[in-house]
Write a protein that holds these residues in place. Structure first.
Motif, PDB file in Angstrom:
ATOM      1  N   ALA A  17     107.458  98.792-101.668  1.00 25.38           N
ATOM      2  CA  ALA A  17     108.403  99.901-101.608  1.00 25.38           C
ATOM      3  C   ALA A  17     109.822  99.405-101.346  1.00 25.38           C
ATOM      4  N   HIS A  18     109.959  98.287-100.635  1.00 27.93           N
ATOM      5  CA  HIS A  18     111.285  97.780-100.295  1.00 27.93           C
ATOM      6  C   HIS A  18     111.695  96.596-101.161  1.00 27.93           C
ATOM      7  N   ALA A  19     110.964  96.323-102.220  1.00 29.49           N
ATOM      8  CA  ALA A  19     111.328  95.215-103.116  1.00 29.49           C
ATOM      9  C   ALA A  19     112.715  95.483-103.690  1.00 29.49           C
ATOM     10  N   ASP A  20     113.477  94.423-103.847  1.00 30.40           N
ATOM     11  CA  ASP A  20     114.834  94.541-104.366  1.00 30.40           C
ATOM     12  C   ASP A  20     114.865  93.962-105.777  1.00 30.40           C
ATOM     13  N   PRO A  21     114.827  94.812-106.808  1.00 31.38           N
ATOM     14  CA  PRO A  21     114.808  94.319-108.188  1.00 31.38           C
ATOM     15  C   PRO A  21     116.030  93.462-108.530  1.00 31.38           C
ATOM     16  N   LEU A  22     117.190  93.778-107.977  1.00 33.86           N
ATOM     17  CA  LEU A  22     118.378  92.982-108.256  1.00 33.86           C
ATOM     18  C   LEU A  22     118.256  91.581-107.655  1.00 33.86           C
ATOM     19  N   ALA A  23     117.684  91.493-106.462  1.00 30.60           N
ATOM     20  CA  ALA A  23     117.467  90.182-105.846  1.00 30.60           C
ATOM     21  C   ALA A  23     116.437  89.395-106.649  1.00 30.60           C
ATOM     22  N   ASP A  24     115.401  90.080-107.134  1.00 34.88           N
ATOM     23  CA  ASP A  24     114.394  89.418-107.959  1.00 34.88           C
ATOM     24  C   ASP A  24     115.022  88.894-109.253  1.00 34.88           C
ATOM     25  N   LEU A  25     115.903  89.686-109.847  1.00 35.02           N
ATOM     26  CA  LEU A  25     116.582  89.269-111.072  1.00 35.02           C
ATOM     27  C   LEU A  25     117.482  88.069-110.802  1.00 35.02           C
ATOM     28  N   ALA A  26     118.223  88.066-109.721  1.00 31.99           N
ATOM     29  CA  ALA A  26     119.094  86.935-109.365  1.00 31.99           C
ATOM     30  C   ALA A  26     118.271  85.670-109.163  1.00 31.99           C
ATOM     31  N   THR A  27     117.114  85.790-108.529  1.00 33.06           N
ATOM     32  CA  THR A  27     116.229  84.637-108.329  1.00 33.06           C
ATOM     33  C   THR A  27     115.719  84.112-109.669  1.00 33.06           C
ATOM     34  N   ALA A  28     115.337  85.020-110.556  1.00 36.24           N
ATOM     35  CA  ALA A  28     114.859  84.613-111.885  1.00 36.24           C
ATOM     36  C   ALA A  28     115.980  83.948-112.684  1.00 36.24           C
ATOM     37  N   GLN A  29     117.182  84.491-112.605  1.00 33.98           N
ATOM     38  CA  GLN A  29     118.313  83.895-113.326  1.00 33.98           C
ATOM     39  C   GLN A  29     118.614  82.493-112.808  1.00 33.98           C
ATOM     40  N   LYS A  30     118.527  82.301-111.525  1.00 31.31           N
ATOM     41  CA  LYS A  30     118.747  80.973-110.930  1.00 31.31           C
ATOM     42  C   LYS A  30     117.698  79.992-111.451  1.00 31.31           C
ATOM     43  N   ALA A  31     116.451  80.436-111.567  1.00 32.36           N
ATOM     44  CA  ALA A  31     115.381  79.580-112.101  1.00 32.36           C
ATOM     45  C   ALA A  31     115.624  79.247-113.576  1.00 32.36           C
ATOM     46  N   VAL A  32     116.136  80.201-114.342  1.00 38.73           N
ATOM     47  CA  VAL A  32     116.437  79.961-115.755  1.00 38.73           C
ATOM     48  C   VAL A  32     117.543  78.912-115.882  1.00 38.73           C
ATOM     49  N   ILE A  33     118.591  79.017-115.075  1.00 37.85           N
ATOM     50  CA  ILE A  33     119.683  78.037-115.105  1.00 37.85           C
ATOM     51  C   ILE A  33     119.140  76.653-114.762  1.00 37.85           C
ATOM     52  N   GLU A  34     118.276  76.572-113.777  1.00 33.91           N
ATOM     53  CA  GLU A  34     117.684  75.280-113.409  1.00 33.91           C
ATOM     54  C   GLU A  34     116.854  74.712-114.565  1.00 33.91           C
ATOM     55  N   ALA A  35     116.080  75.552-115.231  1.00 35.29           N
ATOM     56  CA  ALA A  35     115.283  75.094-116.378  1.00 35.29           C
ATOM     57  C   ALA A  35     116.198  74.669-117.517  1.00 35.29           C
ATOM     58  N   TRP A  36     117.292  75.385-117.729  1.00 31.13           N
ATOM     59  CA  TRP A  36     118.248  75.088-118.800  1.00 31.13           C
ATOM     60  C   TRP A  36     118.784  73.663-118.666  1.00 31.13           C
ATOM     61  N   THR A  37     119.040  73.245-117.427  1.00 28.96           N
ATOM     62  CA  THR A  37     119.609  71.911-117.215  1.00 28.96           C
ATOM     63  C   THR A  37     118.637  70.800-117.630  1.00 28.96           C
ATOM     64  N   LYS A  38     117.391  71.141-117.823  1.00 24.40           N
ATOM     65  CA  LYS A  38     116.377  70.156-118.237  1.00 24.40           C
ATOM     66  C   LYS A  38     116.137  70.162-119.747  1.00 24.40           C
ATOM     67  N   VAL A  39     116.715  71.141-120.444  1.00 19.93           N
ATOM     68  CA  VAL A  39     116.553  71.244-121.898  1.00 19.93           C
ATOM     69  C   VAL A  39     117.465  70.223-122.563  1.00 19.93           C
ATOM     70  N   PRO A  40     116.963  69.448-123.516  1.00 19.47           N
ATOM     71  CA  PRO A  40     117.849  68.512-124.224  1.00 19.47           C
ATOM     72  C   PRO A  40     118.955  69.277-124.963  1.00 19.47           C
ATOM     73  N   PHE A  41     120.145  68.689-124.988  1.00 20.99           N
ATOM     74  CA  PHE A  41     121.246  69.287-125.739  1.00 20.99           C
ATOM     75  C   PHE A  41     120.879  69.250-127.212  1.00 20.99           C
ATOM     76  N   SER A  42     120.789  70.411-127.815  1.00 18.23           N
ATOM     77  CA  SER A  42     120.402  70.521-129.223  1.00 18.23           C
ATOM     78  C   SER A  42     120.870  71.880-129.725  1.00 18.23           C
ATOM     79  N   GLN A  43     120.275  72.347-130.780  1.00 18.29           N
ATOM     80  CA  GLN A  43     120.635  73.640-131.330  1.00 18.29           C
ATOM     81  C   GLN A  43     119.406  74.281-131.948  1.00 18.29           C
ATOM     82  N   GLN A  44     119.476  75.579-132.036  1.00 15.80           N
ATOM     83  CA  GLN A  44     118.398  76.347-132.668  1.00 15.80           C
ATOM     84  C   GLN A  44     119.031  77.350-133.613  1.00 15.80           C
ATOM     85  N   ASN A  45     118.224  77.861-134.494  1.00 19.35           N
ATOM     86  CA  ASN A  45     118.661  78.924-135.401  1.00 19.35           C
ATOM     87  C   ASN A  45     119.873  78.491-136.228  1.00 19.35           C
TER      88      ASN A  45
END
Length: 173
Positions: A17-45
């Protein structure tokens, strides 16, 4: 035992009931940025498009890689794995430069341009959606098969990537 189950249920319900969706989204975005730094520099599409795009993922794909003499060549690409430079005022900058070689069917470089594209973005976010639009005019080039060879430089990380696009200039008439 029943009281323990009721207490566990009440605690779980309170947490949900007290979960904070915005805090959850910020945590997920931080994890995505961390994963991004491990992706080789390349291109798609990487595709030929009918006209320059109007935004990331907003383009009209061209049906063919055969161009009429004098017709402009529009290419679209989505780089990934690039870095950001921290700037003052809570800004981030990404900066990409591309060199271009045009290679004929025999493998000879018939035209070359260092710094063909220089694209950067300053933002308060570490943008993950960035696109490149490249426009090339090959007026006067003879009919035949060619290759566009782009060398992409991430000016922030120092990483390099490259990609090719095969195309053809049709005979006049």
């Amino acid at each position: 035992m029943r009281q323990v189950l009721i207490l566990i249920f009440a605690m779980t319900f309170a947490a949900v009931a007290h979960a904070d969706p915005l805090a959850d989204l910020a945590t997920a975005q931080k994890a995505v940025i961390e994963a991004w730094t491990k992706v080789p520099f390349s291109q798609q599409n990487v595709i030929f498009v009918a006209e320059p795009s109007t935004g990331y993922g907003v383009y009209k794909k061209r049906d063919s890689n055969v161009f009429k003499p004098g017709e402009p060549i529009f290419s679209y690409a989505e780089p990934i794995g690039y870095g950001w430079k921290q700037l003052p005022d809570s800004l981030y900058e990404l900066h990409l430069v591309a060199d271009l070689d045009i290679i004929d069917a025999s493998g000879e470089v018939v035209w070359s341009k260092k710094g063909f594209l220089d694209s950067d973005l300053q933002s308060h976010k570490q943008n993950l959606e960035f696109k490149l639009d490249m426009t090339l005019n090959v007026d006067g080039a003879p009919a035949g098969k060619y290759k566009l060879h782009y060398t992409l430089y991430d000016m922030t990380s120092g990483k390099t990537s490259s990609f090719d696009q095969d195309f053809e200039i049709a005979s006049a008439g």
